[in-house]
Design a protein around this motif. Structure first.
Motif, short mmCIF file in Angstrom:
data_model
loop_
_atom_site.label_atom_id
_atom_site.label_comp_id
_atom_site.label_asym_id
_atom_site.label_seq_id
_atom_site.Cartn_x
_atom_site.Cartn_y
_atom_site.Cartn_z
N GLN A 84 -8.31 56.04 136.40
CA GLN A 84 -9.11 55.79 137.59
C GLN A 84 -9.70 57.08 138.14
O GLN A 84 -10.84 57.12 138.61
CB GLN A 84 -8.26 55.09 138.66
CG GLN A 84 -7.85 53.67 138.28
CD GLN A 84 -6.91 53.07 139.31
OE1 GLN A 84 -6.17 53.77 140.00
NE2 GLN A 84 -6.93 51.74 139.41
N GLN A 115 1.21 46.63 147.72
CA GLN A 115 0.43 46.66 146.50
C GLN A 115 -0.79 45.74 146.64
O GLN A 115 -1.92 46.10 146.24
CB GLN A 115 1.29 46.24 145.31
CG GLN A 115 0.58 46.31 143.96
CD GLN A 115 0.29 47.74 143.52
OE1 GLN A 115 1.20 48.56 143.47
NE2 GLN A 115 -0.97 48.04 143.22
N ALA A 116 -0.55 44.55 147.18
CA ALA A 116 -1.65 43.59 147.37
C ALA A 116 -2.69 44.13 148.35
O ALA A 116 -3.91 44.01 148.12
CB ALA A 116 -1.11 42.26 147.85
N ARG A 117 -2.25 44.74 149.45
CA ARG A 117 -3.18 45.28 150.44
C ARG A 117 -3.94 46.48 149.87
O ARG A 117 -5.13 46.68 150.17
CB ARG A 117 -2.42 45.68 151.70
CG ARG A 117 -1.87 44.47 152.47
CD ARG A 117 -0.95 44.91 153.61
NE ARG A 117 -1.68 45.67 154.61
CZ ARG A 117 -2.34 45.14 155.65
NH1 ARG A 117 -2.38 43.81 155.79
NH2 ARG A 117 -2.98 45.90 156.53
N TYR A 118 -3.26 47.28 149.05
CA TYR A 118 -3.96 48.42 148.45
C TYR A 118 -5.01 47.93 147.45
O TYR A 118 -6.12 48.47 147.39
CB TYR A 118 -2.95 49.34 147.76
CG TYR A 118 -3.60 50.43 146.96
CD1 TYR A 118 -4.17 51.54 147.60
CD2 TYR A 118 -3.68 50.34 145.56
CE1 TYR A 118 -4.80 52.53 146.86
CE2 TYR A 118 -4.30 51.34 144.83
CZ TYR A 118 -4.86 52.44 145.47
OH TYR A 118 -5.48 53.43 144.74
N ASP A 119 -4.64 46.90 146.66
CA ASP A 119 -5.60 46.38 145.69
C ASP A 119 -6.85 45.82 146.38
O ASP A 119 -7.96 45.87 145.81
CB ASP A 119 -4.94 45.29 144.84
CG ASP A 119 -3.85 45.85 143.92
OD1 ASP A 119 -3.86 47.08 143.67
OD2 ASP A 119 -2.99 45.06 143.47
N LYS A 120 -6.69 45.31 147.59
CA LYS A 120 -7.83 44.76 148.34
C LYS A 120 -8.54 45.83 149.17
O LYS A 120 -9.52 45.52 149.87
CB LYS A 120 -7.35 43.63 149.26
CG LYS A 120 -6.85 42.41 148.50
CD LYS A 120 -6.36 41.33 149.46
CE LYS A 120 -5.87 40.10 148.69
NZ LYS A 120 -5.38 39.04 149.61
N TYR A 149 -3.46 54.57 149.59
CA TYR A 149 -2.43 54.72 148.57
C TYR A 149 -1.17 55.36 149.14
O TYR A 149 -0.08 55.15 148.63
CB TYR A 149 -2.96 55.56 147.40
CG TYR A 149 -2.13 55.37 146.16
CD1 TYR A 149 -2.27 54.23 145.38
CD2 TYR A 149 -1.18 56.32 145.78
CE1 TYR A 149 -1.51 54.03 144.26
CE2 TYR A 149 -0.41 56.12 144.65
CZ TYR A 149 -0.57 54.98 143.89
OH TYR A 149 0.20 54.78 142.78
N LEU A 163 1.24 52.71 150.05
CA LEU A 163 1.88 52.15 148.85
C LEU A 163 2.96 53.09 148.32
O LEU A 163 4.04 52.65 147.91
CB LEU A 163 0.83 51.89 147.78
CG LEU A 163 1.34 51.33 146.43
CD1 LEU A 163 2.03 49.99 146.64
CD2 LEU A 163 0.18 51.20 145.44
#
Length: 450
Positions: free
Chosen positions: A192, A398-403, A408, A411
């Motif tokens: 990334q 993890q879900a909130r970071y992915d959105k 980070y 997380l």
């Protein structure tokens, strides 16, 4: 007739020496409370380590230590030495009889003689020898209890080290799993970062977590090697793989350990019993010190025969005998007898203090172990709940970071919190198991020693 008189005198002296001048022994009252500061389930049944440490591998490791440990071997030899010393002291109560056959020669004659002699036998009218014998037998009992104390301590040390190794294996397994996950995360993060999706700061933080886990793995591998080395030293023999644990598991130790009242528990601990035997030995030495103020009577005698011919030595009509009683009365010793008595009394008072201190130390050890035992289940329950919450927090982070809702950094904090919480949970599980070992050692009453 004369032989009969000597035998009668010896028998009379044996009867007269049946008493001593030692003060009557009175067991000191335990200087502790009559109840434990923390409530405990009562039981009069003696403990047995096989009932407490139920894992087959752990039992086999303890058995190996009982067979091979050098400290336990030395303690057993100390018991044998104390027993021999007691037998030496006891032998002084009986007369020593020697037989001899001689053939002296000179220019003018030659003769043969045979004799049976009694050499300086002390008639123990005032119990000096008997007091010394009593002191020696109490020292023997003390060494026997010391040996039991060493055995209980050895069992506890092996069990603690074995369970510590199991806990460290779990910690290593957790660190390895964490390292694998963080390396996967680092690989993704590097990709990334290469396409500009992830900042260099976030990448550096992910790398810190991965390297921290790698350091934990190396540290725990070292700790496990040290655990095995210590366990090998305790067992006194090389450890095979079938004796080693495979992490902490349910059923390796008993779930609970009932405890009796202090007055029932503490006085049965080997170290407390050893201290009491030392006290009794010191008490008996006072009797020997008191007897030094009184006269000592010793008997020396012999009976036999002499003849110019060897075959005539054992014929009638060639007999000869002698009997020499002696008495020694203390008149002036420069204060040595008084000082000896004061020294014996001071030794007795020291033994009393040591006996009381042994009881107090035992009470403190049991109380400390009970204090941990009383709340360890509550701590485990709370930590288990906290670990579950940390896992849910990480999932949500993890879900909130992915959105793109959280940074980070949030997380990363969730990952650190879960890892730390899992480590603490493993430590508490080990504490619960080793606390039972500590309580077993503190109670010190192993029925398998009887």
């Amino acid at each position: 007739m004369r032989h009969t008189s000597i035998i009668s005198l010896l028998a009379l002296s044996s009867v007269l020496s049946a008493c001593t001048l030692a003060p009557k022994y009175i067991q000191p009252a335990p200087p502790v409370a009559t109840e434990w500061p923390v409530a405990a389930a009562a039981s009069d049944a003696p403990l047995k380590w096989r009932d407490l440490f139920t894992d087959a591998r752990l039992q086999a490791t303890i058995n190996l230590a009982l067979e091979q440990n050098r400290d336990l071997r030395v303690a057993a030899l100390n018991v044998e030495r104390a027993q021999a010393q007691y037998r030496i002291a006891r032998s002084d109560l009986l007369p020593g009889i020697d037989a001899s056959l001689s053939n002296p020669r000179n220019q003018s004659s030659r003769s043969y003689s045979a004799s049976l002699g009694l050499s300086a036998y002390e008639v123990d009218l005032f119990g000096r020898v008997r007091s010394l014998k009593n002191a020696a037998v109490e020292s023997f009992f003390a060494e026997r209890e010391n040996r039991n104390a060493v055995q209980i301590s050895l069992i506890a040390a092996v069990a603690t080290q074995w369970l510590t190794l199991a806990s460290d294996q779990d910690q290593l397994r957790l660190a390895q799993q964490t390292l694998a996950a963080r390396r996967d995360a680092l690989t993704i993060a590097q990709g990334q970062a290469n396409i500009g999706v992830l900042s260099d700061l976030d990448l550096a933080q992910i790398e810190v977590l991965a390297e921290t886990a790698r350091a934990d793995v190396a540290r725990l591998q070292t700790v496990i090697d040290q655990d095995k080395s210590t366990l090998t030293l305790l067992t006194g023999a090389p450890l095979t793989a079938d004796l080693l644990p495979e992490g902490l598991q349910t059923g390796q130790v008993a779930g609970a350990l009932p405890v009796g009242l202090p007055s029932d528990v503490l006085l049965d601990r080997p170290d407390v019993l050893a201290a009491e035997h030392d006290l009794k030995s010191a008490n008996a030495n006072i009797g020997a010190a008191r007897a030094a103020f009184f006269p000592r009577i010793s008997l020396t005698g012999s009976t036999g025969s002499a003849s110019p011919d060897l075959d005539g030595v054992f014929k009638s009509g060639t007999g000869a005998w002698s009997f020499v009683p002696a008495i020694s009365v203390p008149i002036f010793s420069g204060g040595a007898n008084i000082a000896g008595l004061k020294s014996a009394e001071a030794s007795r008072d020291i033994a009393v203090a040591q006996y009381e201190k042994a009881i107090q130390s035992a009470f403190a050890e049991v109380s400390d172990a009970l204090a941990v035992r009383a709340r360890i289940d509550e701590r485990l329950s709370a930590q288990t709940a906290a670990t579950g919450a940390a896992q849910r927090t990480l999932t949500l982070s993890q879900a909130r970071y992915d959105k793109g809702v959280d940074s980070y950094l949030t997380l990363l904090d969730a990952q650190r919190t879960l890892y730390s919480s899992q480590q603490t949970l493993i430590s508490l599980q080990a504490l619960r198991a080793t606390n039972l070992v500590a309580l077993y050692k503190a109670l010190g009453d192993d029925g398998s020693l009887q």
